[in-house]
Design an enzyme around this catalytic site. Structure first.
Site, PDB file in Angstrom:
ATOM      1  N   LYS A 262       0.840  -1.224   0.000  1.00  0.00           N
ATOM      2  CA  LYS A 262       0.000   0.000   0.000  1.00  0.00           C
ATOM      3  C   LYS A 262       0.858   1.251   0.000  1.00  0.00           C
ATOM      4  O   LYS A 262       0.546   2.233  -0.650  1.00  0.00           O
ATOM      5  CB  LYS A 262      -0.872   0.044   1.264  1.00  0.00           C
ATOM      6  CG  LYS A 262      -2.140  -0.750   1.174  1.00  0.00           C
ATOM      7  CD  LYS A 262      -3.066  -0.405   2.315  1.00  0.00           C
ATOM      8  CE  LYS A 262      -2.438  -0.624   3.661  1.00  0.00           C
ATOM      9  NZ  LYS A 262      -2.759  -1.804   4.390  1.00  0.00           N
TER      10      LYS A 262
ATOM     11  N   TYR B 294      12.241  -6.231  14.909  1.00  0.00           N
ATOM     12  CA  TYR B 294      11.612  -7.498  14.531  1.00  0.00           C
ATOM     13  C   TYR B 294      10.095  -7.356  14.476  1.00  0.00           C
ATOM     14  O   TYR B 294       9.408  -8.067  13.759  1.00  0.00           O
ATOM     15  CB  TYR B 294      11.967  -8.607  15.531  1.00  0.00           C
ATOM     16  CG  TYR B 294      13.419  -9.008  15.493  1.00  0.00           C
ATOM     17  CD1 TYR B 294      13.984  -9.510  14.326  1.00  0.00           C
ATOM     18  CD2 TYR B 294      14.219  -8.887  16.617  1.00  0.00           C
ATOM     19  CE1 TYR B 294      15.324  -9.873  14.282  1.00  0.00           C
ATOM     20  CE2 TYR B 294      15.556  -9.254  16.580  1.00  0.00           C
ATOM     21  CZ  TYR B 294      16.094  -9.746  15.411  1.00  0.00           C
ATOM     22  OH  TYR B 294      17.418 -10.108  15.371  1.00  0.00           O
TER      23      TYR B 294
ATOM     24  N   GLU C  23      -9.113  -4.063  14.647  1.00  0.00           N
ATOM     25  CA  GLU C  23      -8.498  -2.772  14.966  1.00  0.00           C
ATOM     26  C   GLU C  23      -8.592  -1.759  13.833  1.00  0.00           C
ATOM     27  O   GLU C  23      -8.412  -0.566  14.051  1.00  0.00           O
ATOM     28  CB  GLU C  23      -7.064  -2.958  15.433  1.00  0.00           C
ATOM     29  CG  GLU C  23      -6.281  -3.985  14.671  1.00  0.00           C
ATOM     30  CD  GLU C  23      -4.917  -4.225  15.314  1.00  0.00           C
ATOM     31  OE1 GLU C  23      -4.820  -4.168  16.539  1.00  0.00           O
ATOM     32  OE2 GLU C  23      -3.970  -4.461  14.541  1.00  0.00           O
TER      33      GLU C  23
ATOM     34  N   LYS D  75     -12.093 -14.362  -6.200  1.00  0.00           N
ATOM     35  CA  LYS D  75     -12.978 -14.491  -5.022  1.00  0.00           C
ATOM     36  C   LYS D  75     -12.467 -13.752  -3.777  1.00  0.00           C
ATOM     37  O   LYS D  75     -13.231 -13.047  -3.123  1.00  0.00           O
ATOM     38  CB  LYS D  75     -13.224 -15.972  -4.718  1.00  0.00           C
ATOM     39  CG  LYS D  75     -14.383 -16.234  -3.768  1.00  0.00           C
ATOM     40  CD  LYS D  75     -15.744 -15.985  -4.409  1.00  0.00           C
ATOM     41  CE  LYS D  75     -16.155 -17.148  -5.285  1.00  0.00           C
ATOM     42  NZ  LYS D  75     -17.343 -16.841  -6.104  1.00  0.00           N
ATOM     43  N   PRO D  76     -11.165 -13.893  -3.434  1.00  0.00           N
ATOM     44  CA  PRO D  76     -10.710 -13.158  -2.238  1.00  0.00           C
ATOM     45  C   PRO D  76     -10.959 -11.650  -2.363  1.00  0.00           C
ATOM     46  O   PRO D  76     -11.316 -10.997  -1.386  1.00  0.00           O
ATOM     47  CB  PRO D  76      -9.208 -13.458  -2.190  1.00  0.00           C
ATOM     48  CG  PRO D  76      -9.026 -14.715  -2.958  1.00  0.00           C
ATOM     49  CD  PRO D  76     -10.080 -14.714  -4.015  1.00  0.00           C
TER      50      PRO D  76
ATOM     51  N   GLN E 163     -13.393 -10.257  -4.144  1.00  0.00           N
ATOM     52  CA  GLN E 163     -14.835 -10.030  -3.963  1.00  0.00           C
ATOM     53  C   GLN E 163     -15.179  -9.980  -2.480  1.00  0.00           C
ATOM     54  O   GLN E 163     -15.921  -9.115  -2.016  1.00  0.00           O
ATOM     55  CB  GLN E 163     -15.639 -11.153  -4.623  1.00  0.00           C
ATOM     56  CG  GLN E 163     -15.526 -11.215  -6.138  1.00  0.00           C
ATOM     57  CD  GLN E 163     -16.265 -12.423  -6.703  1.00  0.00           C
ATOM     58  OE1 GLN E 163     -17.312 -12.809  -6.194  1.00  0.00           O
ATOM     59  NE2 GLN E 163     -15.727 -13.029  -7.744  1.00  0.00           N
TER      60      GLN E 163
ATOM     61  N   GLY F 273      21.969   0.581  16.005  1.00  0.00           N
ATOM     62  CA  GLY F 273      21.369  -0.443  16.856  1.00  0.00           C
ATOM     63  C   GLY F 273      21.350  -0.037  18.314  1.00  0.00           C
ATOM     64  O   GLY F 273      21.868   1.020  18.689  1.00  0.00           O
TER      65      GLY F 273
ATOM     66  N   CYS G 253      25.520   5.831  13.443  1.00  0.00           N
ATOM     67  CA  CYS G 253      25.001   5.891  14.811  1.00  0.00           C
ATOM     68  C   CYS G 253      25.754   4.919  15.719  1.00  0.00           C
ATOM     69  O   CYS G 253      26.912   5.166  16.027  1.00  0.00           O
ATOM     70  CB  CYS G 253      23.497   5.696  14.826  1.00  0.00           C
ATOM     71  SG  CYS G 253      22.750   6.560  16.218  1.00  0.00           S
TER      72      CYS G 253
ATOM     73  N   GLU H  93      26.138   2.705  27.569  1.00  0.00           N
ATOM     74  CA  GLU H  93      24.916   1.949  27.243  1.00  0.00           C
ATOM     75  C   GLU H  93      25.145   0.463  27.509  1.00  0.00           C
ATOM     76  O   GLU H  93      24.240  -0.245  27.936  1.00  0.00           O
ATOM     77  CB  GLU H  93      24.553   2.162  25.767  1.00  0.00           C
ATOM     78  CG  GLU H  93      23.312   1.376  25.338  1.00  0.00           C
ATOM     79  CD  GLU H  93      22.955   1.537  23.860  1.00  0.00           C
ATOM     80  OE1 GLU H  93      23.713   2.181  23.113  1.00  0.00           O
ATOM     81  OE2 GLU H  93      21.904   1.005  23.470  1.00  0.00           O
TER      82      GLU H  93
ATOM     83  N   HIS I  90      21.672   9.826  11.148  1.00  0.00           N
ATOM     84  CA  HIS I  90      21.192   8.810  10.201  1.00  0.00           C
ATOM     85  C   HIS I  90      21.060   9.385   8.797  1.00  0.00           C
ATOM     86  O   HIS I  90      19.974   9.813   8.406  1.00  0.00           O
ATOM     87  CB  HIS I  90      19.841   8.264  10.658  1.00  0.00           C
ATOM     88  CG  HIS I  90      19.924   7.411  11.877  1.00  0.00           C
ATOM     89  ND1 HIS I  90      20.084   6.042  11.808  1.00  0.00           N
ATOM     90  CD2 HIS I  90      19.901   7.720  13.189  1.00  0.00           C
ATOM     91  CE1 HIS I  90      20.139   5.552  13.029  1.00  0.00           C
ATOM     92  NE2 HIS I  90      20.043   6.547  13.896  1.00  0.00           N
TER      93      HIS I  90
ATOM     94  N   GLU J 174      20.912   7.877   6.042  1.00  0.00           N
ATOM     95  CA  GLU J 174      20.045   7.075   5.162  1.00  0.00           C
ATOM     96  C   GLU J 174      18.626   7.633   5.098  1.00  0.00           C
ATOM     97  O   GLU J 174      17.913   7.425   4.120  1.00  0.00           O
ATOM     98  CB  GLU J 174      20.040   5.606   5.634  1.00  0.00           C
ATOM     99  CG  GLU J 174      19.290   5.289   6.933  1.00  0.00           C
ATOM    100  CD  GLU J 174      20.095   5.544   8.217  1.00  0.00           C
ATOM    101  OE1 GLU J 174      21.108   6.282   8.153  1.00  0.00           O
ATOM    102  OE2 GLU J 174      19.705   5.011   9.272  1.00  0.00           O
TER     103      GLU J 174
END
Ligand code: GLN
Length: 540
Positions: free
Chosen positions: A19, A56, A152, A192-193, A195, A357, A384, A408, A510, A512
């Site tokens: 989408k 994930y 939902e 069909k799916p 429809q 990460g 990062c 960290e 970042h 990217e």
């Protein structure tokens, strides 16, 4: 243009039909026809934003200039349109409920029972209209996350029903994206799916105006007729979305299928100016006709999940096309790298990107990788956490600071070369409290980064809590790792480089997130160039 028009995009049959790509492709076509378009996404989960989910669960968390942690589809919107998005472009059920509950506590609904309809659906509609009412856009495309029929998703579909009634059919349409599976045993495409999924929408009171049908095989005119008849849409509004090799072909496929024309005619908007996709086609041509290739390693800990490093993968595609070079990316799990096997694991690679990460897992593998790249003059690009690991590696192995680490990972590190900023130390809430969004950075004249960007002042997006510890700056620089990018406002180190190395660049931000088809990110372009040089060395 006076009034904004609304296109709603729903999905049926299964998730992952694309989408986001269809929405971005339609937006691109409308944009090249001269319309001001934006896309927003409504996600049906209860998290206020995806920032607290691990990759994930949700894939990459995309960060906007204004510091919103958003769905990765916003990355596609920006990459296709080359126009920044913001918090307003991504709304979740969590955010909607949180507003409604705050309103209730403030007494805004005093005397009333607060209910999904009308209170939640009113809040959804208010948010669906915000960008349209800003006056900045002619058309707002709203993508509804999830699949029609899910519990939902219901409040969103209901909100679309109500909005469509209020706005009228000239100002609002619904595009339903669906799947036409091919049954090999029967040798047939099955409708069909689709429809049934349209029936689901109809049960909720929404008649789709256009069906975009994802398929592996061409839709015959018989199939198109059948879909049109059973789903109650015009035959020219049954749009085939056939599988293609790259998402960047989808705008051309949609143009061929006349999706933009059908949308404009339904919204009673002129389509006299043709979509001008020349620039896009030039990019595609370079992407599909590379002159050379390079092998790049992506060292991270979420490598088994495609979507975890989405923007990085796309930035490689943009930078590859720019260099007319095919970028083969090999994913390498940082947990599987150690001193004994690092040479073998990185064999044949022309450059390695060490990924962003959180947390301890796989950290030593990243540090070992960087040491090998540094010592062997192989192009290294750290983003990062990747940059933080480069600082740790350098401190340990060049400055001899045994136990150097980020706080960290080791709270009481002897040499906390990466540490929390003062302003982060008292923060206990996890959601939306990192250093987020766009910050300025000043580059050192003559550095590789400066050469790549071609300017001194840049702005890049951040998403992290920990920082280069300036207490170690002097020693680290004296040993050869230079802080060539610094935030001019708070003096935080944003870019480190080893000038003598062919390409050793670590960035706290970042890059990217800002690479688009129209403007591939300069550091990625430069990194691929360095990898091309490295690959020539192998051939010699
Ligand atoms: N975990 C590190 C921090 O919070 C790096 C974050 C990242 O790579 N996005 O500072």
């Amino acid at each position: 243009m006076s009034k904004c028009k609304y296109v709603f995009v729903t999905g049926g049959v299964t998730s992952s039909l694309g989408k986001g790509i269809i929405s971005a492709s339609l937006a691109k076509l409308l944009q090249t026809r001269g319309y001001r378009v934006t896309i927003q996404k409504f996600d049906p989960y209860l998290n206020v934003d995806p920032g607290t989910m691990n990759p994930y669960e949700h894939g990459e968390c995309y960060v906007t200039d204004d510091g919103a942690e958003t769905d990765l589809d916003l990355g596609h919107y920006e990459r296709f349109l080359n126009v920044p998005t913001s918090q307003a472009n991504n709304v979740t059920t969590g955010r909607v409920y949180s507003t409604v509950i705050d309103n209730e506590r403030e007494g805004k609904y005093l005397g009333k029972t607060v209910q999904i309809i009308p209170h939640v659906t009113d809040e959804i509609q208010r948010r669906m209209m915000i960008l349209g009412e800003s006056g900045d856009y002619d058309i707002v495309i709203t993508e509804l996350g999830g699949t029609v029929g899910d519990i939902e998703s219901l409040p969103y579909v209901e909100s679309v029903r109500q909005l469509k009634r209020k706005l009228g059919s000239d100002d609002s349409i619904v595009i339903h994206l669906t799947l036409i599976p091919y049954l090999a045993a029967a040798g047939e495409l099955k409708t069909k799916p689709t429809q049934h999924s349209v029936q689901k929408l109809l049960e909720a009171g929404v008649q789709p105006d256009i069906l975009v049908c994802r398929t592996e095989h061409k839709l015959t005119s018989e199939v198109r007729k059948k879909i049109s008849l059973f789903c109650n849409v015009n035959q020219n509004a049954v749009i085939e979305s056939i599988d293609v090799d790259t998402i960047y072909e989808v705008p051309l496929v949609m143009e061929r299928e006349k999706l933009d024309r059908v949308v404009l005619s339904k919204l009673r908007l002129p389509s006299n100016q043709d979509a001008n996709l020349d620039k896009w086609k030039r990019f595609l041509f370079r992407l599909e006709h590379p002159k050379t290739e390079v092998n790049i390693g992506l060292v991270g800990k979420y490598v088994e999940l495609q979507d975890a490093y989405k923007s990085i993968s796309e930035a490689f595609i943009h930078a590859g096309a720019e260099n007319e070079c095919k970028v083969n990316v090999t994913n390498i799990h940082s947990e599987n790298i150690n001193d004994d096997n690092v040479k073998e694991r990185l064999k044949g690679l022309d450059g390695v990107l060490v990924a962003p990460g959180f947390g301890d897992r796989g950290i030593e593998g990243k540090i070992t990788t960087i040491k090998y790249l540094r010592e062997n003059d192989i192009p290294f690009f750290g983003i990062c956490l990747g940059m933080q690991c480069a600082v740790i590696e350098f401190a340990r192995n060049k400055l001899g600071l045994k136990g150097a680490h980020s706080t960290e990972m080791v709270k009481k590190s002897r040499h906390p070369v990466i540490d929390l900023m003062e302003s982060q130390k008292d923060i206990t809430l996890k959601g939306g409290t990192m250093r987020l969004g766009a910050y300025r950075c000043k580059l050192a004249k003559g550095s590789k980064s400066h050469q790549a960007y071609g300017k001194i002042m840049i702005s890049e997006r951040h998403r992290h809590r920990y920082e280069f510890n300036n207490a170690y700056l002097k020693d680290i620089e004296a040993a050869g790792l230079k802080a060539v990018g610094v935030n001019p406002d708070n003096k935080l180190v944003e870019v480190v480089e080893i000038p003598e190395h062919p390409f050793f660049v670590g960035v706290q931000y970042h890059p990217e997130l800002k690479s688009t088809v129209d403007e591939p990110h300069p550091l990625f372009v430069r990194f691929i160039k360095a990898a091309m040089d490295e690959s020539k060395k192998h051939k010699r």
